[in-house]
Design an enzyme around this catalytic site. Structure first.
Site, PDB file in Angstrom:
ATOM      1  N   GLN A 111       0.759  -1.302   0.091  1.00  0.00           N
ATOM      2  CA  GLN A 111      -0.121  -0.041  -0.051  1.00  0.00           C
ATOM      3  C   GLN A 111       0.896   1.277  -0.050  1.00  0.00           C
ATOM      4  OE1 GLN A 111      -3.388  -2.063   2.818  1.00  0.00           O
ATOM      5  NE2 GLN A 111      -3.770   0.242   2.343  1.00  0.00           N
ATOM      6  N   GLU A 141     -12.719   5.314   4.397  1.00  0.00           N
ATOM      7  CA  GLU A 141     -12.863   4.689   5.756  1.00  0.00           C
ATOM      8  C   GLU A 141     -14.162   5.039   6.666  1.00  0.00           C
ATOM      9  OE1 GLU A 141      -8.879   5.386   7.449  1.00  0.00           O
ATOM     10  OE2 GLU A 141      -8.706   3.491   6.595  1.00  0.00           O
ATOM     11  N   ARG A 172      -9.796  -0.199   7.623  1.00  0.00           N
ATOM     12  CA  ARG A 172     -10.712   1.027   7.429  1.00  0.00           C
ATOM     13  C   ARG A 172     -10.756   1.953   9.024  1.00  0.00           C
ATOM     14  NH1 ARG A 172     -14.423  -0.767   2.779  1.00  0.00           N
ATOM     15  NH2 ARG A 172     -14.419   0.901   1.992  1.00  0.00           N
ATOM     16  N   CYS A 173      -9.509   2.037   9.406  1.00  0.00           N
ATOM     17  CA  CYS A 173      -9.318   2.788  10.706  1.00  0.00           C
ATOM     18  C   CYS A 173      -8.898   4.122  10.681  1.00  0.00           C
ATOM     19  CB  CYS A 173      -8.800   1.914  11.432  1.00  0.00           C
ATOM     20  SG  CYS A 173      -7.076   1.889  10.941  1.00  0.00           S
TER      21      CYS A 173
HETATM   22  N1  PCD Z   1     -15.014  13.223  -1.918  1.00  0.00           N
HETATM   23  C1  PCD Z   1     -14.481  12.106  -2.445  1.00  0.00           C
HETATM   24  C2  PCD Z   1     -13.783  11.394  -1.945  1.00  0.00           C
HETATM   25  C3  PCD Z   1     -13.441  10.144  -2.353  1.00  0.00           C
HETATM   26  N2  PCD Z   1     -13.511   9.702  -3.523  1.00  0.00           N
HETATM   27  C4  PCD Z   1     -13.160   8.416  -4.176  1.00  0.00           C
HETATM   28  O1  PCD Z   1     -13.424   7.368  -3.269  1.00  0.00           O
HETATM   29  C5  PCD Z   1     -12.270   6.596  -3.390  1.00  0.00           C
HETATM   30  C6  PCD Z   1     -11.613   6.626  -1.899  1.00  0.00           C
HETATM   31  O2  PCD Z   1     -10.983   7.667  -1.668  1.00  0.00           O
HETATM   32  P1  PCD Z   1     -10.373   7.968  -0.234  1.00  0.00           P
HETATM   33  O3  PCD Z   1     -11.262   8.144   0.867  1.00  0.00           O
HETATM   34  O4  PCD Z   1      -9.298   9.303  -0.356  1.00  0.00           O
HETATM   35  O5  PCD Z   1      -9.306   6.903   0.167  1.00  0.00           O
HETATM   36  P2  PCD Z   1      -8.279   6.269  -0.631  1.00  0.00           P
HETATM   37  O6  PCD Z   1      -6.922   6.889   0.157  1.00  0.00           O
HETATM   38  O7  PCD Z   1      -8.248   6.339  -1.867  1.00  0.00           O
HETATM   39  O8  PCD Z   1      -8.166   4.585  -0.051  1.00  0.00           O
HETATM   40  C7  PCD Z   1      -8.048   4.187   1.080  1.00  0.00           C
HETATM   41  C8  PCD Z   1      -9.291   3.562   1.981  1.00  0.00           C
HETATM   42  O9  PCD Z   1      -9.924   2.806   0.958  1.00  0.00           O
HETATM   43  C9  PCD Z   1     -10.981   2.090   1.585  1.00  0.00           C
HETATM   44  N3  PCD Z   1     -11.809   1.546   0.437  1.00  0.00           N
HETATM   45  C10 PCD Z   1     -11.175   0.448  -0.393  1.00  0.00           C
HETATM   46  N4  PCD Z   1     -12.142  -0.124  -1.377  1.00  0.00           N
HETATM   47  C11 PCD Z   1     -11.281  -0.928  -2.084  1.00  0.00           C
HETATM   48  N5  PCD Z   1     -12.471  -1.561  -3.141  1.00  0.00           N
HETATM   49  N6  PCD Z   1     -10.604  -1.748  -1.494  1.00  0.00           N
HETATM   50  C12 PCD Z   1      -9.671  -1.629  -0.631  1.00  0.00           C
HETATM   51  O10 PCD Z   1      -8.751  -2.225   0.074  1.00  0.00           O
HETATM   52  C13 PCD Z   1     -10.246  -0.361   0.215  1.00  0.00           C
HETATM   53  N7  PCD Z   1      -9.500   0.066   1.410  1.00  0.00           N
HETATM   54  C14 PCD Z   1     -10.227   0.976   2.291  1.00  0.00           C
HETATM   55  C15 PCD Z   1      -9.024   1.452   3.362  1.00  0.00           C
HETATM   56  S1  PCD Z   1      -8.650   0.713   4.563  1.00  0.00           S
HETATM   57 MO1  PCD Z   1      -6.882   1.760   5.462  1.00  0.00          MO
HETATM   58  O11 PCD Z   1      -5.746   0.932   4.433  1.00  0.00           O
HETATM   59  O12 PCD Z   1      -7.014   0.709   7.011  1.00  0.00           O
HETATM   60  O13 PCD Z   1      -5.869   2.737   6.407  1.00  0.00           O
HETATM   61  S2  PCD Z   1      -7.760   3.576   4.210  1.00  0.00           S
HETATM   62  C16 PCD Z   1      -8.812   2.727   3.008  1.00  0.00           C
HETATM   63  C17 PCD Z   1     -11.408   7.264  -4.329  1.00  0.00           C
HETATM   64  O14 PCD Z   1     -11.359   6.213  -5.430  1.00  0.00           O
HETATM   65  C18 PCD Z   1     -11.735   8.474  -4.304  1.00  0.00           C
HETATM   66  O15 PCD Z   1     -11.149   9.110  -5.548  1.00  0.00           O
HETATM   67  C19 PCD Z   1     -14.610  10.423  -4.243  1.00  0.00           C
HETATM   68  O16 PCD Z   1     -14.945  10.118  -5.400  1.00  0.00           O
HETATM   69  N8  PCD Z   1     -14.872  11.868  -3.779  1.00  0.00           N
HETATM   70 CU   LIG Z   2      -6.749   2.307   8.686  1.00  0.00          CU
END
Ligand code: PCD
Ligand SMILES: [Cu+]
Length: 807
Positions: free
Chosen positions: A238, A761, A385-386
């Site tokens: 990432q 997130e 997704r924190c």
């Molecule tokens: N206003 C606005 C905002 C936003 N957007 C879109 O929506 C999306 C998202 O963005 P953003 O909020 O800026 O974010 P990014 O940086 O791009 O990405 C990151 C995130 O992303 C989410 N989501 C998702 N989806 C998918 N399909 N796969 C994945 O793996 C994932 N991962 C998850 C996570 S866990 Mo961490 O790493 O725990 O810190 S952090 C995170 C991109 O396409 C954009 O461009 C729009 O349209 N408008």
């Molecule tokens: Cu996160």
């Protein structure tokens, strides 16, 4: 002169498919036809496969390792142990949190499934056979699984390598199993507010250990070209540039001789931010053996060894007036980091942005302290997704607000309305140090309540409770209200770095002579659809149709340096860089236009896809014409070409927010909880692609459902991991997933060039609280204030049983 077919302004705009357009995802043509190109699709001549011997126990000393039988398996080329890596100085590696982690267990194993030896063979099957034959003799030590016991005087010492270090990466350590203590806020004032308050509520809230479980597990192919001295690694990264820099620092291979490529990634969710032993071992094996080496985790390895999430044990206290106005917030967190502190947080924030835990409320004083401790569990800690512990913080405050509402016997939506930061208070300085950029919380919650007919829901709930009492139904209805404020887009370089690498991001654009373009970014899509959306930002900035812009990410030999994609930072940071680079292109195009039209630059104005002479719109040059001229016409004082690059250091983070509502029906005799309705209103500032946003919200809500209603990675007293396979780790399918209702308001960020905030997130952050609040709400009239997630059928049934309503 080119002949222009007259088209309307609207038609020209539509053709661009710029900001606000629900453009179809360009990447889906390949994904839906099985033509994605993932790490495991890479097959190089002579490539070998690496597989790990892993610890069966949670805590123990390695007495001996015998590789003989394994080496005798046909096709096996090498078996590496810590002793083989030691001469290279690679048996330990730095973590992203300033700790060190054993690449291969060095004298001790500290969690079940820890990497002990690396077998390299001609194929995956030979490697797996040999893994079975490596004989490791362990002396078992008592496992430490309860974080509350980590700092007991008689607790077993886990990290013997640092047991005498009294100073850690984040300050003093009080115990060999203590990692750090992080404090923010005004302790004395908060204690005073609690002492003086008419109402005080306290609750213990645990956010269980979970795992993002991306569809594609982690893996890489490392290939050392000994002739040119160049190491190429394709991997599920990432943050490819950060991997390159770190790889250079730890291997001493010059950075220009390392090329990191993230091909298509099958979901990241934070799981692919960390640096794992598999990457190091593959690279070492390739360097030693001179052929490419692939390593791909299986599902159980992924679930039980790579970056977990949460495991936060929070104690909260709220001080309030009898009317429900909050006067202070106190919080202590016991953070279980597992065996190594491999949390991926900005350096100055060992508990991430947990100090956003005052949430969407105008809290006058607050204090938070976090103790990080070691246990015999897998390392990791920021994923899923924190955005750096925001999910934990938001869950904490959203549960606490409900607890307060219950204590005062008031409606939870009303308590939120009373305490919201008001629109005119933005930019808002929070008691724990953040400056919220913009928001309009009252409007958002009011819209949400109206959309679901909240009063109607409460009336129905009342009637249903009465029917329950009369024995006419065995179901309890719960209504969960949650409101969240996220903090995403790390983030000013002055505050945010990872291992000293400042968290800016970048975009480089080249316009081709015929008026199409390629843009490269320092981020990397894992399914988010960057190739679709970032082209839209550019289309609006430079007047070239999004369809004519190629977007490329993930190859460090071609992309400009960037810190990657996690914490919803791509839009706030790289998205801003894209707009800024586009503006540089436009500035040069304007000079060219001025020359061609023989007017002063200041006499030109930009309109959709062209520069026109002010007051004389028939005289214009389109971006397409200007691109051609940039390359093919000698223009005095101007270099040929049309390119730009922008490195963007954001002045602040962005603060998206939202109002979520969940309705559940709980069958008290089975604990089965049906999600009757789920409504999510998101405000992520300027919306680039509404359809992609909706997809992001659907995905995030599904993950929130998973966490709130069933997922858990737990350890038994012997240190065995539970939830380490899909036999018992809950992964919702279409069967369990309700139809999501999405909605929005739009409050632009005042400092982002196009006003956009992150969104990826948000649905998880808001969703988990909404589910959990709904389940708790179903039992509220029976005196329940809080019950522990995940709310699986078993736990819910137990709650019903405890409250005396089961049959
Ligand atoms: N206003 C606005 C905002 C936003 N957007 C879109 O929506 C999306 C998202 O963005 P953003 O909020 O800026 O974010 P990014 O940086 O791009 O990405 C990151 C995130 O992303 C989410 N989501 C998702 N989806 C998918 N399909 N796969 C994945 O793996 C994932 N991962 C998850 C996570 S866990 Mo961490 O790493 O725990 O810190 S952090 C995170 C991109 O396409 C954009 O461009 C729009 O349209 N408008
Ligand atoms: Cu996160």
């Amino acid at each position: 002169m080119t002949v222009q077919t007259p088209v309307s302004l609207e038609e020209r705009k539509d053709k661009l498919q710029g900001l606000g357009c629900s453009r179809k995802r360009v990447e889906d043509a390949r994904f839906t036809q099985g033509k994605g190109h993932y790490v495991d699709d890479i097959k190089l001549p002579g490539m070998l496969f690496g597989d790990f011997v892993r610890s069966p126990i949670g805590h123990g000393r390695i007495k001996s390792i015998n590789k003989e039988a394994a080496l005798a398996v046909p096709g096996v080329k090498a078996v590496l142990t810590a002793d083989d890596l030691r001469p290279l100085g690679l048996h330990w590696m730095p973590t992203l949190a300033g700790d060190v982690q054993a690449v291969l267990a060095d004298e001790k194993v500290l969690f079940q499934n820890q990497e002990v030896a690396f077998v390299v063979a001609e194929d995956r099957y030979a490697a797996a056979d040999a893994v079975e034959l490596v004989e490791v003799d362990y002396e078992e030590l008592p496992p430490l699984v309860d974080p509350h016991r980590s700092m007991d005087p008689d607790a077993p010492i886990l990290r013997e390598d640092i047991k005498d270090k009294t100073e850690g990466a984040h300050g003093p350590r009080r115990h060999p199993n203590h990692i750090f203590t992080w404090e923010v806020g005004d302790k004395a004032a908060t204690e005073q507010a609690l002492a003086a308050a008419a109402v005080v509520v306290e609750e213990q809230i645990t956010y269980q250990r979970v795992h993002p479980c991306p569809l594609e597990t982690c893996g890489c192919v490392a290939s050392m070209d000994k002739i040119n001295g160049k190491l190429t690694i394709w991997g599920t990264f990432q943050a490819p540039h950060a991997v390159r820099t770190v790889a250079s620092l730890i291997t001493n291979i010059p950075e220009h001789n390392i090329r990191i490529i993230s091909p298509d990634i099958g979901g990241g969710f934070g799981n692919k931010v960390g640096v794992y032993p598999g990457y190091i071992c593959s690279a070492v094996a390739s360097i030693v053996l001179g052929v490419p080496v692939k390593w791909i985790e299986d599902r159980m390895e992924n679930l039980s060894t790579t970056a977990f999430a949460r495991d936060y044990h929070m104690t909260g206290r709220i001080a309030a007036t009898p009317e429900g106005r909050i006067t202070g917030l106190w919080c202590h967190v016991l953070a279980d980091h597992g065996a190594f502190d491999a949390c991926a947080d900005p350096t100055k924030f060992p508990a991430g942005f947990f100090n956003i835990c005052t949430g969407s409320y105008d809290v006058p004083v607050a204090y938070v302290s976090v103790d990080g401790v070691y246990t015999n569990k897998a390392p990791g800690g920021v994923a899923y997704r924190c955005s750096f512990r925001v999910t934990e913080a938001s869950y904490f405050i959203e549960r606490m607000i409900d607890v307060l509402a219950r204590k005062l016997d008031r409606d939870p939506a009303e308590i939120r309305m009373i305490n919201f930061i008001r629109k005119e208070q933005f930019p808002y300085q929070s008691a724990l140090g953040w400056e919220y950029d913009s928001g309009d919380y009252h409007t958002a919650l009011a819209k949400a309540l109206k959309s679901v007919d909240y009063d109607g829901l409460r009336a129905r709930q009342k009637a249903s409770r009465e029917a329950f009492k009369r024995g006419e139904t065995r179901k309890l209805m719960g209504v969960g209200v949650a409101f969240f404020t996220e903090i995403v887009g790390a983030g000013p370089v002055k505050n945010c770095d990872i291992l000293g690498l400042g968290m800016f991001d970048s975009c480089e654009i080249r316009i081709h002579p015929t008026g199409s373009a390629i843009a490269r970014l320092g981020t990397i899509s894992q399914g988010q659809g960057h190739a679709t959306t970032f082209a839209q930002i550019l289309a609006s900035e430079i007047g070239i149709p999004a369809a004519d812009i190629t977007l490329e990410e993930g190859d460090t030999d071609t992309a400009p340096y960037g810190l990657g994609t996690y914490g919803s930072r791509s839009t706030p940071v790289a998205g801003a860089a894209t707009a800024m680079a586009g503006r540089k292109i436009r500035a040069k195009a304007q000079m060219i236009a001025a020359y061609l039209l023989e007017v002063h630059e200041g006499d030109l104005e930009w309109e959709v896809d062209r520069f026109q002479v002010k007051g004389n719109p028939e005289r214009f040059k389109t971006m397409k014409e200007l691109a051609f001229a940039a390359y093919n016409q000698a223009i005095p004082g101007l270099e040929p070409g049309l390119e730009a690059v922008s490195y963007y250091d954001p002045p602040n983070m962005t603060y998206p927010f939202g109002a979520y509502l969940c309705v559940v029906q709980i069958d008290v005799d089975t604990g089965v909880t049906e999600i009757e309705r789920f409504y999510a209103l998101d405000d992520c500032g300027t919306r680039i692609n509404p359809m992609i946003i909706e997809g992001q919200v659907h995905g995030g809500l599904t993950e929130a459902l998973a966490i709130a209603m069933g997922q858990e990675i737990s350890y038994d007293a012997d240190g065995n991991v539970h939830g380490g396979s899909l036999m018992d780790f809950f992964l919702p399918t279409a069967v369990e997933t309700p139809a999501w209702e999405t909605d929005w308001t739009e409050t632009p960020s005042p400092h982002h060039p196009i006003g956009a905030k992150g969104v990826g997130e948000s649905p998880n952050v808001g969703g988990v609280s909404a589910f959990s609040n709904a389940v708790n709400d179903a039992f509220a009239h029976l005196g329940l204030t809080h019950t522990q997630m995940p709310h699986d059928h078993w736990r819910v049934w137990q709650t019903a049983q405890r409250l005396g309503v089961t049959g």
